[in-house]
Design a protein around this motif. Structure first.
Motif, short mmCIF file in Angstrom:
data_model
loop_
_atom_site.label_atom_id
_atom_site.label_comp_id
_atom_site.label_asym_id
_atom_site.label_seq_id
_atom_site.Cartn_x
_atom_site.Cartn_y
_atom_site.Cartn_z
N LYS A 250 39.82 37.26 50.24
CA LYS A 250 39.56 36.98 48.70
C LYS A 250 38.56 37.90 48.38
O LYS A 250 38.93 38.49 47.34
N ALA A 251 37.53 38.29 48.99
CA ALA A 251 36.60 39.26 48.46
C ALA A 251 37.19 40.58 48.07
O ALA A 251 36.73 41.25 47.39
N MET A 252 38.22 40.90 49.03
CA MET A 252 38.79 42.29 48.79
C MET A 252 39.50 42.21 47.48
O MET A 252 39.80 43.41 47.13
N ARG A 253 40.01 41.13 46.71
CA ARG A 253 40.63 41.01 45.84
C ARG A 253 39.96 40.89 44.29
O ARG A 253 40.47 40.93 43.37
N LEU A 254 38.49 40.66 44.60
CA LEU A 254 37.67 40.56 43.47
C LEU A 254 37.26 41.74 42.83
O LEU A 254 37.01 42.62 43.39
N SER A 255 37.19 41.74 41.42
CA SER A 255 36.57 42.94 40.74
C SER A 255 35.01 42.84 40.85
O SER A 255 34.48 41.89 41.16
N GLN A 256 34.56 44.00 40.65
CA GLN A 256 32.97 44.15 40.81
C GLN A 256 32.54 43.49 41.96
O GLN A 256 31.40 42.86 41.97
N PHE A 257 33.02 43.59 43.26
CA PHE A 257 32.65 42.76 44.28
C PHE A 257 32.80 43.82 45.78
O PHE A 257 34.10 43.84 45.92
N PRO A 258 31.94 44.02 46.21
CA PRO A 258 31.85 44.87 47.67
C PRO A 258 32.73 43.98 48.48
O PRO A 258 32.51 42.77 48.45
N ASP A 259 33.38 44.55 49.50
CA ASP A 259 34.32 43.77 50.45
C ASP A 259 33.27 43.09 51.23
O ASP A 259 33.84 41.94 51.58
N ASP A 260 32.08 43.47 51.47
CA ASP A 260 31.20 42.33 52.38
C ASP A 260 30.29 41.67 51.73
O ASP A 260 29.51 41.06 52.40
N ALA A 261 30.30 41.65 50.44
CA ALA A 261 29.16 40.99 49.65
C ALA A 261 29.34 39.46 49.74
O ALA A 261 28.29 38.91 49.48
N TRP A 262 30.44 39.18 50.33
CA TRP A 262 30.43 37.30 50.40
C TRP A 262 29.53 36.90 51.57
O TRP A 262 29.00 35.93 51.33
N GLN A 263 29.02 37.97 52.44
CA GLN A 263 27.94 37.33 53.23
C GLN A 263 26.63 36.95 52.67
O GLN A 263 25.99 36.32 53.21
N ASN A 264 26.45 37.62 51.52
CA ASN A 264 24.89 37.44 50.80
C ASN A 264 24.92 36.71 49.58
O ASN A 264 23.96 36.69 48.92
N MET A 265 26.16 35.88 49.37
CA MET A 265 25.82 35.04 48.10
C MET A 265 26.56 33.81 48.31
O MET A 265 27.35 33.69 49.36
N LEU A 266 26.35 32.83 47.61
CA LEU A 266 26.87 31.50 47.59
C LEU A 266 26.81 30.89 46.19
O LEU A 266 25.63 30.89 45.52
N CYS A 267 27.81 30.23 45.67
CA CYS A 267 28.06 29.69 44.29
C CYS A 267 27.95 28.18 44.40
O CYS A 267 28.59 27.63 45.33
N ILE A 268 26.95 27.71 43.88
CA ILE A 268 26.71 26.21 43.62
C ILE A 268 26.77 26.23 42.18
O ILE A 268 25.64 26.45 41.30
N GLU A 269 27.90 25.50 41.59
CA GLU A 269 28.09 25.63 40.08
C GLU A 269 27.73 24.13 39.54
O GLU A 269 28.39 23.25 39.77
N THR A 270 26.67 24.01 38.84
CA THR A 270 26.19 22.70 38.25
C THR A 270 27.27 22.53 37.15
O THR A 270 27.30 23.17 36.14
N ALA A 271 27.88 21.39 37.01
CA ALA A 271 28.99 21.27 36.37
C ALA A 271 29.35 19.79 35.84
O ALA A 271 28.59 19.02 36.12
N ASN A 272 30.13 19.91 34.77
CA ASN A 272 30.66 18.46 34.28
C ASN A 272 32.39 18.75 34.16
O ASN A 272 32.91 19.37 33.56
N VAL A 273 32.87 18.32 35.40
CA VAL A 273 34.42 18.57 35.72
C VAL A 273 34.97 17.22 36.04
O VAL A 273 34.44 16.33 36.49
N LEU A 274 36.39 17.45 36.09
CA LEU A 274 37.14 16.26 36.22
C LEU A 274 36.78 14.93 35.82
O LEU A 274 36.66 14.77 34.32
#
Length: 299
Positions: A250-274
Motif C-alpha cells: 500500500k505504501a507504494m500506492r500512496l501519494s507524498q510517501f516514500p516506498d520505505d517510509a512505512w517503517q518509521n511511522m505509525l498512525c494512532i487516530e484519536t477518534a469518534n467513530v462508529l
C-alpha cells in the motif's frame, strides 16, 4: 531557548513555526494541520513525510490532519452522519483538511504558546454540507503538546458527526514497537472484511494494519525500544481510535510517501467513530482533546 513565533511560507501554504520550552512545532493554517513536533534533541514525536507537498487544496502527508465532519469513507459511517451530506461523491476524511482556517489569535506564556484557529460554516459554507456549525482548534505547545477540537452545533436541528485527529507518530522501526493500554478492547479489522475481534495483549505490527478500536482507555502509549521512549496519548471526549500502517504494497500506492517510509511511522487516530459518533443538539458543544508527551525507558 527564548520563545519564537514565526510565520513562514512553505510553497503554497502559510505556516506557523513555534519554539518554546525546548519544543518546536510547525503548523499549516490550511486545515489547521500540525505538520511536525519535537522536544529538545529527541527524535520527532510527529512524523512528516520526506516527500510532503505544501499545496493549496490538498492535505499534507503526515502531521495531524483533522478529519471532520466524517472519518474515512462516508459510506462506512452511521446513516445519521451520511444524511447530512448532499453530493454524490464524498471525499475521504471529511471536508475541512484542505479548507483555509481563520487564525483567531496566538497567546504567549512564559513556557507555552497557544494557537487558536476556527472553521466556521456560517462564514465559509462547506460544499454539499449545508449545516451551521463552528469548529475551533487550539494547539498548546509547551514541554508537551495539547490539542482541543471543539464542535458547536448552531443549527436548529440535531447534528451527528464522526471525526478524528489523524496523528502520524514517528517511530524507530514499526516492526519493533507496541501499543500499551489496548488489551481487551474490541476492534474491527477492515482488512478482514470488517470482522469484529478482541485485542489479546498489546498490538504489534507484523503486516499492513487498519483497525478501528472501540471502548479505548483514556491513555495509550507507544513503546519504542529503538529510541528508548514511550509516547503517551492522553485523550478526553473519545472512546475510539484507529491504528494504521500501510506496510509495503500500500505504501507504494500512496501519494507524498516514500516506498520505505512505512517503517518509521505509525498512525494512532484519536477518534469518534462508529458507535462513538458525536450527536449534538442545537447550541450543544463537543470537545475532543489529546495531549502528547514522552518519557524515557529505564535502562
Amino acid at each position: 531557548m527564548s520563545t519564537q513565533v514565526e510565520r513562514v511560507e512553505l510553497d503554497q501554504l502559510t505556516c506557523w513555526r513555534i519554539r518554546v520550552a525546548g519544543s518546536e512545532l510547525l503548523l499549516a493554517q490550511q486545515g489547521a494541520q500540525i505538520l511536525s513536533y519535537r522536544h529538545n534533541d529527541q527524535p520527532p514525536l510527529i512524523w512528516l513525510s520526506p516527500e510532503a507537498a505544501y499545496r493549496r487544496g490538498q492535505s499534507v502527508r503526515g502531521g495531524v490532519p483533522i478529519c471532520w465532519p466524517w472519518f474515512g469513507d462516508l459510506r462506512r459511517n452511521p446513516e445519521a452522519v451520511q444524511a447530512h451530506y448532499q453530493q454524490a461523491e464524498a471525499p475521504a476524511h471529511g471536508l475541512v483538511r484542505a479548507e483555509d482556517w481563520q487564525l483567531l489569535g496566538i497567546d504567549e506564556e512564559d513556557d507555552a504558546v497557544s494557537l487558536h484557529l476556527a472553521c466556521d460554516t456560517r462564514q465559509t459554507p462547506l460544499a454539499g454540507w449545508p449545516h451551521d456549525a463552528r469548529l475551533t482548534f487550539t494547539v498548546r505547545v509547551a514541554q508537551d503538546l495539547s490539542m482541543r477540537l471543539e464542535t458547536l452545533n448552531r443549527a436548529d436541528a440535531p447534528l451527528t458527526i464522526s471525526q478524528a485527529l489523524h496523528t502520524y507518530f514517528a517511530v524507530s522501526d514499526v516492526r519493533q514497537v507496541s501499543v500499551e493500554g489496548m488489551h481487551g478492547c474490541r476492534y474491527l479489522d477492515t482488512l478482514q472484511d470488517w470482522r469484529e475481534l478482541r485485542q489479546a495483549g498489546e498490538p504489534t505490527f507484523t503486516g499492513e494494519t487498519d483497525r478501528i478500536y472501540l471502548d479505548t482507555p483514556a491513555r495509550m502509549s507507544i513503546l519504542d525500544p529503538g529510541w528508548g521512549r514511550r509516547i503517551h496519548l492522553d485523550a478526553c471526549g473519545s472512546r475510539s481510535a484507529v491504528l494504521w500502517n500501510p506496510r509495503v504494497e500500500k505504501a507504494m500506492r500512496l501519494s507524498q510517501f516514500p516506498d520505505d517510509a512505512w517503517q518509521n511511522m505509525l498512525c494512532i487516530e484519536t477518534a469518534n467513530v462508529l458507535d462513538d459518533v458525536v450527536e449534538l443538539k442545537t447550541d450543544e458543544r463537543h470537545l475532543l482533546e489529546l495531549r502528547l508527551s514522552s518519557t524515557s525507558l529505564a535502562r
